[in-house]
Scaffold this motif. Structure first.
Motif, PDB file in Angstrom:
ATOM      1  N   SER A   1     -35.662 -54.108  22.848  1.00 54.55           N
ATOM      2  CA  SER A   1     -34.977 -52.844  22.536  1.00 54.55           C
ATOM      3  C   SER A   1     -35.259 -51.723  22.712  1.00 54.55           C
ATOM      4  O   SER A   1     -36.217 -51.346  23.150  1.00 54.55           O
ATOM      5  CB  SER A   1     -34.291 -52.935  20.747  1.00 54.55           C
ATOM      6  OG  SER A   1     -35.359 -52.447  20.176  1.00 54.55           O
ATOM      7  N   THR A   2     -34.368 -50.373  22.279  1.00 55.06           N
ATOM      8  CA  THR A   2     -34.704 -49.046  22.528  1.00 55.06           C
ATOM      9  C   THR A   2     -35.471 -48.722  21.421  1.00 55.06           C
ATOM     10  O   THR A   2     -36.049 -47.484  21.326  1.00 55.06           O
ATOM     11  CB  THR A   2     -33.785 -48.288  22.918  1.00 55.06           C
ATOM     12  OG1 THR A   2     -32.551 -48.348  21.624  1.00 55.06           O
ATOM     13  CG2 THR A   2     -33.048 -48.528  23.983  1.00 55.06           C
ATOM     14  N   GLY A   3     -35.840 -49.316  20.397  1.00 57.63           N
ATOM     15  CA  GLY A   3     -36.356 -49.033  19.107  1.00 57.63           C
ATOM     16  C   GLY A   3     -37.914 -49.291  19.050  1.00 57.63           C
ATOM     17  O   GLY A   3     -38.279 -49.967  19.999  1.00 57.63           O
ATOM     18  N   ASP A   4     -38.383 -48.733  17.886  1.00 53.44           N
ATOM     19  CA  ASP A   4     -40.208 -48.995  17.814  1.00 53.44           C
ATOM     20  C   ASP A   4     -40.500 -49.631  16.352  1.00 53.44           C
ATOM     21  O   ASP A   4     -41.425 -50.149  16.102  1.00 53.44           O
ATOM     22  CB  ASP A   4     -40.703 -47.846  17.757  1.00 53.44           C
ATOM     23  CG  ASP A   4     -40.324 -46.968  19.218  1.00 53.44           C
ATOM     24  OD1 ASP A   4     -40.722 -47.504  20.540  1.00 53.44           O
ATOM     25  OD2 ASP A   4     -39.682 -46.014  19.342  1.00 53.44           O
ATOM     26  N   LEU A   5     -39.363 -49.222  15.337  1.00 52.25           N
ATOM     27  CA  LEU A   5     -39.701 -49.537  14.106  1.00 52.25           C
ATOM     28  C   LEU A   5     -38.636 -50.438  13.379  1.00 52.25           C
ATOM     29  O   LEU A   5     -37.675 -50.358  14.017  1.00 52.25           O
ATOM     30  CB  LEU A   5     -40.018 -48.478  13.264  1.00 52.25           C
ATOM     31  CG  LEU A   5     -41.296 -47.630  13.655  1.00 52.25           C
ATOM     32  CD1 LEU A   5     -41.215 -46.145  12.825  1.00 52.25           C
ATOM     33  CD2 LEU A   5     -42.603 -48.263  13.572  1.00 52.25           C
ATOM     34  N   VAL A   6     -39.196 -51.444  12.536  1.00 56.11           N
ATOM     35  CA  VAL A   6     -37.903 -52.479  11.994  1.00 56.11           C
ATOM     36  C   VAL A   6     -38.159 -52.174  10.537  1.00 56.11           C
ATOM     37  O   VAL A   6     -39.149 -52.390   9.950  1.00 56.11           O
ATOM     38  CB  VAL A   6     -38.488 -53.651  12.510  1.00 56.11           C
ATOM     39  CG1 VAL A   6     -37.013 -54.744  11.942  1.00 56.11           C
ATOM     40  CG2 VAL A   6     -37.960 -53.508  14.274  1.00 56.11           C
TER      41      VAL A   6
ATOM     42  N   ALA B   1     -40.679 -57.985  14.062  1.00 52.01           N
ATOM     43  CA  ALA B   1     -40.408 -56.698  14.495  1.00 52.01           C
ATOM     44  C   ALA B   1     -40.963 -56.321  15.860  1.00 52.01           C
ATOM     45  O   ALA B   1     -40.224 -55.583  16.582  1.00 52.01           O
ATOM     46  CB  ALA B   1     -41.322 -55.825  13.288  1.00 52.01           C
ATOM     47  N   GLU B   2     -41.902 -56.906  16.072  1.00 52.57           N
ATOM     48  CA  GLU B   2     -42.401 -56.799  17.611  1.00 52.57           C
ATOM     49  C   GLU B   2     -41.516 -57.332  18.768  1.00 52.57           C
ATOM     50  O   GLU B   2     -41.375 -56.742  19.484  1.00 52.57           O
ATOM     51  CB  GLU B   2     -44.057 -57.330  17.888  1.00 52.57           C
ATOM     52  CG  GLU B   2     -44.530 -57.390  19.215  1.00 52.57           C
ATOM     53  CD  GLU B   2     -45.805 -57.926  19.312  1.00 52.57           C
ATOM     54  OE1 GLU B   2     -46.666 -57.680  20.120  1.00 52.57           O
ATOM     55  OE2 GLU B   2     -46.037 -58.652  18.491  1.00 52.57           O
ATOM     56  N   LYS B   3     -40.918 -58.404  18.249  1.00 52.65           N
ATOM     57  CA  LYS B   3     -39.990 -59.004  19.422  1.00 52.65           C
ATOM     58  C   LYS B   3     -38.603 -58.039  19.404  1.00 52.65           C
ATOM     59  O   LYS B   3     -38.341 -57.929  20.580  1.00 52.65           O
ATOM     60  CB  LYS B   3     -39.791 -60.304  19.050  1.00 52.65           C
ATOM     61  CG  LYS B   3     -40.735 -61.529  19.045  1.00 52.65           C
ATOM     62  CD  LYS B   3     -40.269 -62.956  18.797  1.00 52.65           C
ATOM     63  CE  LYS B   3     -41.308 -63.975  19.059  1.00 52.65           C
ATOM     64  NZ  LYS B   3     -42.624 -63.812  18.382  1.00 52.65           N
ATOM     65  N   LEU B   4     -38.146 -57.741  18.340  1.00 57.99           N
ATOM     66  CA  LEU B   4     -37.140 -56.842  18.426  1.00 57.99           C
ATOM     67  C   LEU B   4     -37.423 -55.530  19.178  1.00 57.99           C
ATOM     68  O   LEU B   4     -36.554 -54.866  19.558  1.00 57.99           O
ATOM     69  CB  LEU B   4     -36.642 -56.634  16.874  1.00 57.99           C
ATOM     70  CG  LEU B   4     -36.167 -57.815  16.201  1.00 57.99           C
ATOM     71  CD1 LEU B   4     -35.964 -57.489  14.683  1.00 57.99           C
ATOM     72  CD2 LEU B   4     -34.790 -58.318  16.735  1.00 57.99           C
TER      73      LEU B   4
END
Length: 385
Positions: free
Chosen positions: A84-89, A77-80
Motif C-alpha cells: 500500500s501507500t502506507g507505512d504504519l498500521v 502490518a509489514e504485508k499491509l
C-alpha cells in the motif's frame, strides 16, 4: 421467541456447512455462495492454509492484549504496508472501527474538524461512521449526528469547487467503488480531482477499502487502479477470512497523532485474527493470484453483460470480483428466486443485485451463476409481460 434484537431482516436459510464457493443449509440444499459473508471470505469458506494457521495458533495462545509485543501483528502490518501507500498500521476488529479510527487520526493530525464525504456512501454504524455516511436511512432515529461532515455528489469532479473557500477541512473520505450505495465505481477524473483538492487544501485523503480491499478488485487495494496515493486506508472484511479483523494503514508522517494512549482496542490485533490475516495475505497479495482475480473479474463482467438483453436489466457495473446488476424494479423478489435456484447474492440498495464471489471462484462457477441469473430473469420476464 428469539432473544436477539431484530436488527437484521434475516433470510429463511440456515447454513450448516461451507467450503470454498459452496454453502449447504440444514436441509442439505447446496448453494453457490456469491455473498461470502459480505465480501469477507475472499479465499472462500474455510480455506485450508488459513484453517491450519488458526488451528496452530489455537494450541499456543489466543489473547494477551496490546500491552505485550506481538510478532504476528508485525508480520501482518509489514504485508499491509508493503502493498500500500502506507507505512504504519493500527489493528481493530471491523470496518466501522477502522473508519472511526481514521476519522480520529485525521482530525488529531490536522487539528481540523471538517470532513468531506459523498452521497450514497457507507462508512459504518458507529456515530462517526454514521455521520460520515451519505445515506439518511442509516441515521434515522438516532438524534443529532457528529457535526463537521459535508456530503457532495459522487463522481462529480466539479462538486469540490463548492468547497474551495471552506476552511478547516481535515480530510476527504471516499470509496473507490460504493458497495452499499449500489456498486458504483468512481471515475478517474473524479478521483484525480479529489486527490488534487486534498493537496491544495492540505487535507488528508482517506480511502475506505473495507469492501474493495484485500484483492477484491484484482489489486491489493481498489485505489491502485487509478494511481491514487491516499494518506489513510481502512480495511476489514476480507482481511481475516471470517475472523473479525480491521486495520487503519497510514503514512509515517501521521505517527505522532497516534501516540501511546491516544487510541486503542482490547481485541484489536488478537492472536487468532492475526494468524488468519497473515495466512490470508500470504495468498492474496501474490501477483499471480491477483492476476487471476483480474482475469476472472473480466470474465464475470463480460458474462453479466449478456443479461442486458432483458428489459428489466438497466445496467451492469463493477470491477474485479465485485459486480452490480441494476434493475428497473426492486430486487428482493429476484434474490429470493435466486435462492431457490441455488445462488446466494445480495442487494445493494433497493434496485441492485450485488455479486461478491470468493476470489478463488472458478470460471465454471461463474458460468453456472450467470446461467442461474439468466434462468430467473427469463421466468420473471415471462410472468411480467
Amino acid at each position: 421467541m428469539s432473544h436477539l434484537f431484530q436488527t437484521y431482516s434475516r433470510w429463511n436459510i440456515h447454513i450448516k456447512k461451507a467450503k470454498g464457493t459452496l454453502a449447504v443449509d440444514e436441509s442439505g440444499k447446496t448453494y453457490l455462495d456469491f455473498v461470502q459473508g459480505i465480501a469477507v471470505c475472499n479465499l472462500g469458506h474455510c480455506p485450508d492454509q488459513v484453517t491450519a494457521a488458526v488451528k496452530k495458533q489455537l494450541d499456543n495462545l489466543w489473547h494477551v492484549s496490546n500491552l505485550f509485543q506481538n510478532g504476528l501483528q508485525e508480520k501482518v502490518a509489514e504485508k499491509l504496508a508493503a502493498n500500500s501507500t502506507g507505512d504504519l498500521v493500527f489493528f481493530c476488529n471491523s470496518g466501522a472501527e477502522a473508519n472511526e479510527a481514521a476519522i480520529k487520526l485525521a482530525r488529531k493530525h490536522t487539528q481540523k474538524t471538517k470532513i468531506i464525504t459523498f452521497q450514497q456512501s457507507f462508512h459504518g454504524r458507529t456515530f462517526a461512521g454514521m455521520a460520515a455516511t451519505g445515506q439518511e436511512k442509516i441515521k434515522q432515529g438516532f438524534g443529532p449526528m457528529l457535526s463537521g461532515f459535508y456530503y457532495l455528489p459522487y463522481n462529480d469532479p466539479d462538486a469540490l469547487k463548492t468547497m474551495e473557500d471552506e476552511e478547516g477541512i481535515a480530510a476527504v473520505m471516499l470509496e473507490t467503488i460504493q458497495g452499499e450505495g449500489g456498486v458504483i465505481p468512481a471515475n478517474s477524473e473524479f478521483l484525480q480531482e479529489v486527490q488534487a483538492f486534498c493537496r491544495k487544501k492540505q487535507a488528508l485523503l482517506i480511502v475506505d477499502e473495507v469492501q474493495t480491499g484485500i484483492g477484491r478488485t484484482g489489486k491489493a487495494f481498489g485505489y491502485e487502479h487509478e494511481g491514487l496515493t491516499p494518506d489513510i486506508i481502512t480495511v476489514a472484511k476480507g482481511l481475516g477470512s471470517g475472523f473479525p479483523a480491521g486495520a487503519v494503514i497510514g503514512k509515517k508522517g501521521l505517527s505522532s497523532a497516534f501516540s501511546p494512549g491516544s487510541h486503542g482496542s482490547t481485541f484489536g490485533g488478537n492472536m487468532l485474527a492475526m494468524a488468519a490475516a497473515n495466512a490470508t495475505l500470504e495468498i492474496i497479495f501474490e501477483k499471480s493470484f491477483l492476476d487471476e482475480v483480474c482475469g476472472k473479474g473480466e470474465y464475470l463482467q463480460k458474462e453479466l453483460e449478456s443479461l442486458l438483453q432483458f428489459p428489466l436489466v438497466k445496467d451492469i457495473r463493477g470491477k474485479g470480483l465485485i459486480a452490480g446488476i441494476e434493475l428497473k424494479d426492486p430486487v428482493q423478489p429476484l434474490i429470493e428466486e435466486l435462492q431457490n435456484e441455488g445462488l446466494l447474492v445480495l442487494p445493494a440498495g433497493s434496485n441492485v443485485i450485488r455479486l461478491l464471489p470468493p476470489l478463488t471462484v472458478t470460471v465454471q462457477e461463474i458460468t453456472e451463476a450467470v446461467q442461474k441469473l439468466n434462468n430467473v430473469l427469463t421466468r420473471h420476464t415471462a410472468v411480467t409481460q
